[in-house]
Design a protein around this motif. Structure first.
Motif, PDB file in Angstrom:
ATOM      1  N   TYR A 197     -18.731 -31.698  46.009  1.00 32.76           N
ATOM      2  CA  TYR A 197     -17.634 -32.573  45.589  1.00 32.76           C
ATOM      3  C   TYR A 197     -17.269 -33.559  46.698  1.00 32.76           C
ATOM      4  N   VAL A 198     -17.376 -33.118  47.944  1.00 31.86           N
ATOM      5  CA  VAL A 198     -17.126 -34.024  49.066  1.00 31.86           C
ATOM      6  C   VAL A 198     -18.180 -35.125  49.099  1.00 31.86           C
ATOM      7  N   ARG A 199     -19.425 -34.768  48.832  1.00 36.64           N
ATOM      8  CA  ARG A 199     -20.503 -35.765  48.870  1.00 36.64           C
ATOM      9  C   ARG A 199     -20.410 -36.766  47.724  1.00 36.64           C
ATOM     10  N   THR A 200     -19.664 -36.440  46.681  1.00 40.07           N
ATOM     11  CA  THR A 200     -19.521 -37.377  45.563  1.00 40.07           C
ATOM     12  C   THR A 200     -18.762 -38.630  45.984  1.00 40.07           C
ATOM     13  N   TYR A 201     -17.657 -38.445  46.700  1.00 39.44           N
ATOM     14  CA  TYR A 201     -16.865 -39.578  47.204  1.00 39.44           C
ATOM     15  C   TYR A 201     -16.601 -39.350  48.693  1.00 39.44           C
ATOM     16  N   PRO A 202     -17.599 -39.541  49.538  1.00 36.96           N
ATOM     17  CA  PRO A 202     -17.437 -39.177  50.951  1.00 36.96           C
ATOM     18  C   PRO A 202     -16.495 -40.089  51.725  1.00 36.96           C
ATOM     19  N   VAL A 203     -16.361 -41.333  51.312  1.00 40.12           N
ATOM     20  CA  VAL A 203     -15.557 -42.286  52.080  1.00 40.12           C
ATOM     21  C   VAL A 203     -14.087 -42.205  51.706  1.00 40.12           C
ATOM     22  N   GLN A 204     -13.782 -42.278  50.410  1.00 46.36           N
ATOM     23  CA  GLN A 204     -12.388 -42.361  49.983  1.00 46.36           C
ATOM     24  C   GLN A 204     -11.834 -41.069  49.409  1.00 46.36           C
ATOM     25  N   GLY A 205     -12.693 -40.107  49.069  1.00 44.01           N
ATOM     26  CA  GLY A 205     -12.209 -38.852  48.517  1.00 44.01           C
ATOM     27  C   GLY A 205     -11.778 -38.983  47.062  1.00 44.01           C
ATOM     28  N   PRO A 229      -3.379 -29.298  42.375  1.00 45.32           N
ATOM     29  CA  PRO A 229      -2.956 -29.051  40.987  1.00 45.32           C
ATOM     30  C   PRO A 229      -4.100 -28.349  40.255  1.00 45.32           C
ATOM     31  N   LEU A 230      -3.904 -27.097  39.908  1.00 46.21           N
ATOM     32  CA  LEU A 230      -5.007 -26.257  39.448  1.00 46.21           C
ATOM     33  C   LEU A 230      -5.629 -26.732  38.145  1.00 46.21           C
ATOM     34  N   GLU A 231      -4.885 -27.525  37.371  1.00 51.10           N
ATOM     35  CA  GLU A 231      -5.425 -27.959  36.079  1.00 51.10           C
ATOM     36  C   GLU A 231      -6.240 -29.242  36.190  1.00 51.10           C
ATOM     37  N   GLN A 232      -6.294 -29.831  37.382  1.00 51.58           N
ATOM     38  CA  GLN A 232      -6.976 -31.112  37.545  1.00 51.58           C
ATOM     39  C   GLN A 232      -8.380 -30.923  38.117  1.00 51.58           C
ATOM     40  N   TYR A 233      -9.268 -31.806  37.705  1.00 47.99           N
ATOM     41  CA  TYR A 233     -10.612 -31.854  38.269  1.00 47.99           C
ATOM     42  C   TYR A 233     -10.543 -32.615  39.590  1.00 47.99           C
ATOM     43  N   PRO A 234     -11.234 -32.186  40.650  1.00 48.96           N
ATOM     44  CA  PRO A 234     -12.280 -31.156  40.704  1.00 48.96           C
ATOM     45  C   PRO A 234     -11.779 -29.763  41.064  1.00 48.96           C
ATOM     46  N   PHE A 235     -10.463 -29.612  41.258  1.00 48.54           N
ATOM     47  CA  PHE A 235      -9.943 -28.333  41.743  1.00 48.54           C
ATOM     48  C   PHE A 235     -10.156 -27.217  40.722  1.00 48.54           C
ATOM     49  N   GLN A 236      -9.986 -27.560  39.455  1.00 48.51           N
ATOM     50  CA  GLN A 236     -10.223 -26.570  38.412  1.00 48.51           C
ATOM     51  C   GLN A 236     -11.671 -26.101  38.429  1.00 48.51           C
ATOM     52  N   SER A 237     -12.582 -27.032  38.608  1.00 43.07           N
ATOM     53  CA  SER A 237     -14.002 -26.690  38.638  1.00 43.07           C
ATOM     54  C   SER A 237     -14.348 -25.852  39.866  1.00 43.07           C
ATOM     55  N   ILE A 238     -13.745 -26.181  41.002  1.00 39.65           N
ATOM     56  CA  ILE A 238     -14.010 -25.423  42.230  1.00 39.65           C
ATOM     57  C   ILE A 238     -13.560 -23.978  42.066  1.00 39.65           C
ATOM     58  N   ASN A 239     -12.355 -23.787  41.572  1.00 37.23           N
ATOM     59  CA  ASN A 239     -11.845 -22.427  41.385  1.00 37.23           C
ATOM     60  C   ASN A 239     -12.639 -21.666  40.322  1.00 37.23           C
ATOM     61  N   TYR A 240     -13.090 -22.377  39.308  1.00 40.31           N
ATOM     62  CA  TYR A 240     -13.900 -21.720  38.273  1.00 40.31           C
ATOM     63  C   TYR A 240     -15.225 -21.227  38.852  1.00 40.31           C
ATOM     64  N   SER A 241     -15.781 -21.997  39.780  1.00 39.04           N
ATOM     65  CA  SER A 241     -17.080 -21.637  40.354  1.00 39.04           C
ATOM     66  C   SER A 241     -17.011 -20.353  41.169  1.00 39.04           C
ATOM     67  N   ILE A 242     -15.865 -20.094  41.779  1.00 42.20           N
ATOM     68  CA  ILE A 242     -15.745 -18.906  42.627  1.00 42.20           C
ATOM     69  C   ILE A 242     -14.794 -17.873  42.037  1.00 42.20           C
ATOM     70  N   ASP A 243     -14.316 -18.137  40.818  1.00 45.27           N
ATOM     71  CA  ASP A 243     -13.445 -17.198  40.102  1.00 45.27           C
ATOM     72  C   ASP A 243     -12.199 -16.857  40.913  1.00 45.27           C
TER      73      ASP A 243
END
Length: 434
Positions: free
Chosen positions: A297-305, A313-327
């Protein structure tokens, strides 16, 4: 019969806002509110906490206005702070959730405003004393509640989120929500209490009591971060003591040698990070797994984030996806620098490094040259915060962010180019106007 001459209305409000008593009360209230954020929200809800912060911000602005004659505009806010917060704010234009970015930025600015006010209405010793008083009370309350919940009560009540494990010698959380946060606050408190003791600003008995309470809570937190923080602060204190004892003409070479050693140490730690994580145990392995998931996810937007949010915010992407990946349900990346990379990219990391780095260098140089031990408080606190940022993200919001900004403002009061700009040296070769 002549009518009485109307008297001018008393200017009690400006006088109150300008008073030293108000400055001390505001500083105590600001530190207490931000450090007690978890307890306030557990007891009365988020709305109550936000209302307290907004009220303090309004009072703080009034205090700055009342002191406008004695506060130089050039010294009001460090430029590095403006640049960092400004970059976080403009990330709303590419954020995945602009509304969350606006909320995160407002929260960031509000806490920073409290810190700016504290940095201008209190000097370094007064700031350290106020923080020491607040931490003394909060740590004592934490220890008392841990004893009540974990020992005296027949069944744990989970008051303020306390699990009541003190009878098993931890881990405990106090009123701070997690053992790592308790450990972080305890180390900050130990640094502050030591400065209080060495500066003779409190009695030896009170200093001893404070150190014992903070030390017990640091140990009972059983936070692995505490050991790292203690080692970092100990090494920094030893280095600063060495520099302070060197003759003035020899300080510059010693400073450069220490700087090179620190740089080489950071590079070595980065190159050996995998071996260090494996040797550190499961606590750090969990963090390493989270950081590994963050990398794409960092490599997707390395300059501006992805845009500034602060706590996730747990319901927002990419945070929701990150938490889903590691349960899991993480609200941060458990690393302040990784959070910066994810949210505001490499530009944000560089700006934050400028903010913290300039403050650390300035305060370190001042502490190494001035005789009073009080000046060591700012660099030691900054070392604690920056080291803790490797394992937690508290430096980016809440209490950690507030204390960081306070230190940056205090450091900006000395060794600044603005000091020379505001008070230029007279040119002796030319006549001067009278």
């Amino acid at each position: 019969m002549t009518s009485p001459v109307p008297t001018a209305p008393t200017r009690w409000l400006p006088a109150l806002l300008h008073s030293a008593g108000m400055a001390r009360a505001f500083t105590l209230a600001a530190f207490a509110a931000v450090l007690s954020a978890n307890a306030i929200q557990w007891l009365a809800g988020t709305v109550t906490y936000v209302t307290i912060i907004v009220g303090l911000c309004v009072i703080g602005v009034g205090m700055l206005v009342a002191r406008r004659q004695e506060i130089r505009f050039l010294h009001l806010v460090p430029i590095s702070l403006i640049l960092f917060v400004g970059w976080c704010a403009i990330s709303v234009f590419w954020s995945a959730s602009p509304s969350d970015t606006v909320i995160g930025t407002i929260s960031q600015v509000g806490i920073a405003l409290l810190a700016i006010v504290v940095g201008h209405v209190r000097d370094t010793l007064q700031t350290a004393r106020a923080l020491g008083d607040v931490m003394r009370w909060l740590l004592s309350i934490s220890l008392g509640l841990e004893i009540v919940v974990g020992i005296l009560m027949p069944h744990p009540l989970h008051l303020f989120g306390i699990d009541g494990n003190i009878a098993q010698f931890g881990p405990i959380e106090g009123i701070f929500g997690s053992r790592n946060m308790l450990g972080f606050v305890a180390v900050l408190a130990l640094v502050t209490f030591f400065i209080e003791w060495r500066s003779a600003s409190v009695s030896p008995r009170l200093a001893g009591f404070s150190v014992v309470v903070a030390g017990l809570l640091a140990v009972f937190s059983r936070s692995p971060v505490v050991l790292v923080l203690a080692a970092a602060v100990g090494l920094a204190a030893g280095a600063l003591t060495l520099v302070r004892r060197v003759r003035p003409r020899d300080r510059a070479p010693v400073q450069w040698v220490l700087g090179v050693i620190v740089l080489l140490g950071v590079i070595a730690a980065y190159l050996l990070r995998h071996q260090i994580i494996r040797a550190a145990g499961s606590e750090f392995s969990i963090r390493a797994n989270l950081w590994r998931v963050l990398a794409p996810y960092v490599r997707t937007y390395p300059v501006q984030g992805w845009g500034w949010f602060g706590p996730w915010p747990l319901e927002q992407y990419p945070f929701q996806s990150i938490n889903y990946s590691i349960d899991r349900s993480y609200t941060t990346s458990l690393n302040g620098y990784a959070d910066l990379l994810l949210q505001v990219g490499w530009v944000g990391v560089v700006l934050f490094a400028a903010l913290a780095g300039v403050a650390l260098v300035r305060s370190w140089l001042v502490a190494s040259q001035r005789g009073s031990i009080v000046y060591a408080w700012v660099p030691m606190i900054l070392v604690t915060i920056l080291t803790n940022s490797v394992f937690e993200s508290v430096a980016l919001f809440g209490a950690g962010w507030m204390i960081l900004v306070v230190c940056a403002v205090r450091a900006g009061q000395t060794r600044s180019w603005r000091e020379r700009l505001a008070s230029p040296e007279p040119d002796e070769g030319l006549p001067h106007r009278t």
